[in-house]
Structure formats: structure tokens, C-alpha cells
Design a protein around this motif. Sequence first.
Motif, PDB file in Angstrom:
ATOM      1  N   LEU A 131       0.815  -1.220   0.000  1.00  0.00           N
ATOM      2  CA  LEU A 131       0.000   0.000   0.000  1.00  0.00           C
ATOM      3  C   LEU A 131       0.845   1.265   0.000  1.00  0.00           C
ATOM      4  O   LEU A 131       0.306   2.377  -0.055  1.00  0.00           O
ATOM      5  CB  LEU A 131      -0.924   0.003   1.229  1.00  0.00           C
ATOM      6  N   GLY A 132       2.172   1.077   0.091  1.00  0.00           N
ATOM      7  CA  GLY A 132       3.061   2.229   0.090  1.00  0.00           C
ATOM      8  C   GLY A 132       3.123   2.945   1.420  1.00  0.00           C
ATOM      9  O   GLY A 132       3.554   4.101   1.503  1.00  0.00           O
ATOM     10  N   VAL A 133       2.698   2.276   2.500  1.00  0.00           N
ATOM     11  CA  VAL A 133       2.718   2.876   3.832  1.00  0.00           C
ATOM     12  C   VAL A 133       4.103   2.669   4.457  1.00  0.00           C
ATOM     13  O   VAL A 133       4.587   1.534   4.515  1.00  0.00           O
ATOM     14  CB  VAL A 133       1.636   2.239   4.732  1.00  0.00           C
ATOM     15  N   PRO A 134       4.762   3.730   4.932  1.00  0.00           N
ATOM     16  CA  PRO A 134       6.123   3.610   5.478  1.00  0.00           C
ATOM     17  C   PRO A 134       6.236   2.690   6.681  1.00  0.00           C
ATOM     18  O   PRO A 134       7.327   2.227   7.016  1.00  0.00           O
ATOM     19  CB  PRO A 134       6.466   5.047   5.878  1.00  0.00           C
ATOM     20  N   LEU A 135       5.115   2.404   7.351  1.00  0.00           N
ATOM     21  CA  LEU A 135       5.175   1.540   8.536  1.00  0.00           C
ATOM     22  C   LEU A 135       5.626   0.114   8.217  1.00  0.00           C
ATOM     23  O   LEU A 135       5.962  -0.646   9.125  1.00  0.00           O
ATOM     24  CB  LEU A 135       3.793   1.490   9.207  1.00  0.00           C
TER      25      LEU A 135
END
Length: 416
Positions: A131-135
Motif C-alpha cells: 500500500l506504500g505505507v512507510p510503517l
Amino acid sequence: MTTPRLYWLVAIGLVVLGAVAGAAAVGEVRGRGATIGDIAEVSGPISVDAQTLYRALADADATAATGFLAADGESAELRGRYLDDIAKATAALTVALRDADDADADRLRVVADQLPVYTGLIETARSNQRLGVPLGGAYLREASGLMQQTILPAAAAVFDRTNRLLTVEHRAASAVPWAALLLTLLTGAALVAAQVLLSRRSRRTFNRGLLAASLVTVLALLWSGLALHASGRHLDTGEQDGAELVRLLANAGRASLQARANESLTLVARGGGTGFEATFAAQMDELIGRNGRSGLFARAIVQAPFTDRQLIDEARDEAVRWRELHVQVRSADDGGDWDRAVELATEPGENGLTAVFGRLDAALSRALDIGNDRVERQAARAGGSLTGLTAGLVLLTGGLVAGVVFGFRPRIGEYR
């Protein structure tokens, strides 16, 4: 004391001593046979299962970390390897829990409890990455920390313990059987003394019965000595060139896989991976030393038989090449070119870091397979060396007793 009474006492003493010596020898051979059977059927397979668990977990962590570096997402090949590692670890864990004693069961339950947590964190990290989430990177680092600080140490403790127990059994089954040996020698000396006594009292130089009993004793001593020596040599080979070498190679495999994971995690952290880099450097020093010619690989080469050294030497050469390529990766990353660093770390070409690590891992895996096979093969040969010895010792003990009876019976009869 009258001569007939003396003869009776000597004859009874020889029969009892011969029977005790024979029972001790038979018990020793049966005990060794049972220990060798345990090595082949229980301890050896348990050690291999613990090794499989240990290696599969380390490889899963390295594969998961490497998969996060791909610009277009984790490849199907890496995903398949990760899932295969988890499946292997789960299967090996199930078998290990079934066969483990209380001490190992406690450690294995740590693995069993934490492995689902680890895989959950990895899946969360993958979902965030897609999803491209940095987490995603944070979840990956948490998962790898759980693996390297909790799960792998527990699995490593189980492997080390099972491997050392295997070594103890090898040594126990190849030790000198002092009790049986001393009793047999004492029986032989007693037979010689009895013949001297009869020769002086009866004026006959030789006693056929006691001479036959003496020959039987010598035959039993030679047969059992040769068989136990051959068995011990096979077990010593299985221990030194098998169990001890496997322990070194398994630790080398663990260090290399964890180093690969930490190398990837350093890049995933994007400038915040100083701790991972320091751990990577320590693990490479553990593998090949600072000079590239010491560490676990050097110890394994010294330990290994000549036929295995080429494989281990190949793995060491690839590790040296890996560290050289790692310097290039760090140079690019430290210089601000993160994309180039990732490209170097995941380059698929024959001379790229991925291929270099793949050859190192393949050579190590092959050497481990050879070592495990040697333990199994030498245990089988050790057991084969004792074939028929138990029955033979029983028959020879009966022959010794019969020889004593037939030797003294005519002499005692002379005084009736």
C-alpha cells in the motif's frame, strides 16, 4: 586342604569368573548396540530435525528482509522461498516437540508461541509495503528483532543441546570397556594359574580341557577387541567428521543468514540502520574473521575430512567476495545513493551479491548434508561391526565353562 577339595574350589572359581566375564562382555556389547541404535534412530534424526528448524527459521528471516528491497515488490521466487521455509520450520517443530525432553520442550514452546507472532508481523509489513505505507519497514524490523533475539536463540539452544548429546553418545559407545576387559584378562590369568597347579600336582604338562578354555578366552578377547575397535573407529569418524563438523557448519549457516538479513534491514531502515550494520560486521567476523581466513569457516576446514574441504573453502571464498561487495553497497548508501545501494544488494547477475550469497548458501547446505549423512552411515557401520558378537560371546562363555569342567573332572575322579 586335600587335593580333590582344592580342585573343586579352583574349578568352581574358574566357572564363576568365566561366567561373570562373559556376562560383562555380553552386557557391554548389548549396551553399545543399543546406544548405536539410538544414535541411528533417535538422537541423529532429532539433531537433524533441530538443525532443519534452526536453518529454516534463519533463512525465512533473511528471505523476508531481502524481499522488501525489491522496487516492484517481493518477487514470487522470494515469496515462495519464505513460505517454504515457514512450512519446513513448522513441520520440524512438530516433530521436535514430539520427541523432545522437558528441557528442550520448554525452548521449543517459545518457538511455537512466537512463530505465529513473527509471521503475523511479516504479513502486516508486506501489506503496508504493497500500500506504500512507510510503517512496513517498522513492522519488518520488529519481526526480525523477534526472530533474532527470541526465536532463533531458543532454536539454537535446542540444536546445540541435541548435537552435544549426540557427541556424548558417540563417545560413550566408543569408550574402552575396562570392566569387561579386566575380567577377561583376569579369567585368562586364572586359567594359566590353574594349569600350572594341575601340572605340578598331577605331573601332566598339559590339561586339554583348560587349554581349550584358554584358547576360547583368547578367541573371545580377540574377536570382541577387533569388533569393538572397528565399531569405535566408525563412531569416532561419525563424531569428529560428522557431529562436530555439522555443529560448526550449522553455526556458520546461521551467521551467514542473519548477516544477510541485517544487510537488507540496514537498507530498509534508510539511514537508520547503524545497529543492523554493526551486527552484520560482527557476524561476518564470526564467519571469516577480519582477515578472511579465520572464524567458523577456518575452524570447519580444519575439522573437516579432506573430501569436504573444497566445499567449505568455496563457501569461505564466496563470503570474502560478499564482504567486498558489501563495501560497495555501503559506499553507495552512505554517499546518499540509496537506489544504487539497493540495486547492488539485489543484483541478480552471476557476479552480483545475490548470486554470491546463493553459492555460499548452496555450498554450506551441501556440506551439511554430507556431514549428516556421515553420522548416519558411520553409525550403521559401527552397528554392523558388532553383528553376531553377542551370540558368539554366549557360545564362547559356554565353551569356557565346558573346558573347565572337562579339564578338572578326570583329575578329581582320580582321587575317588
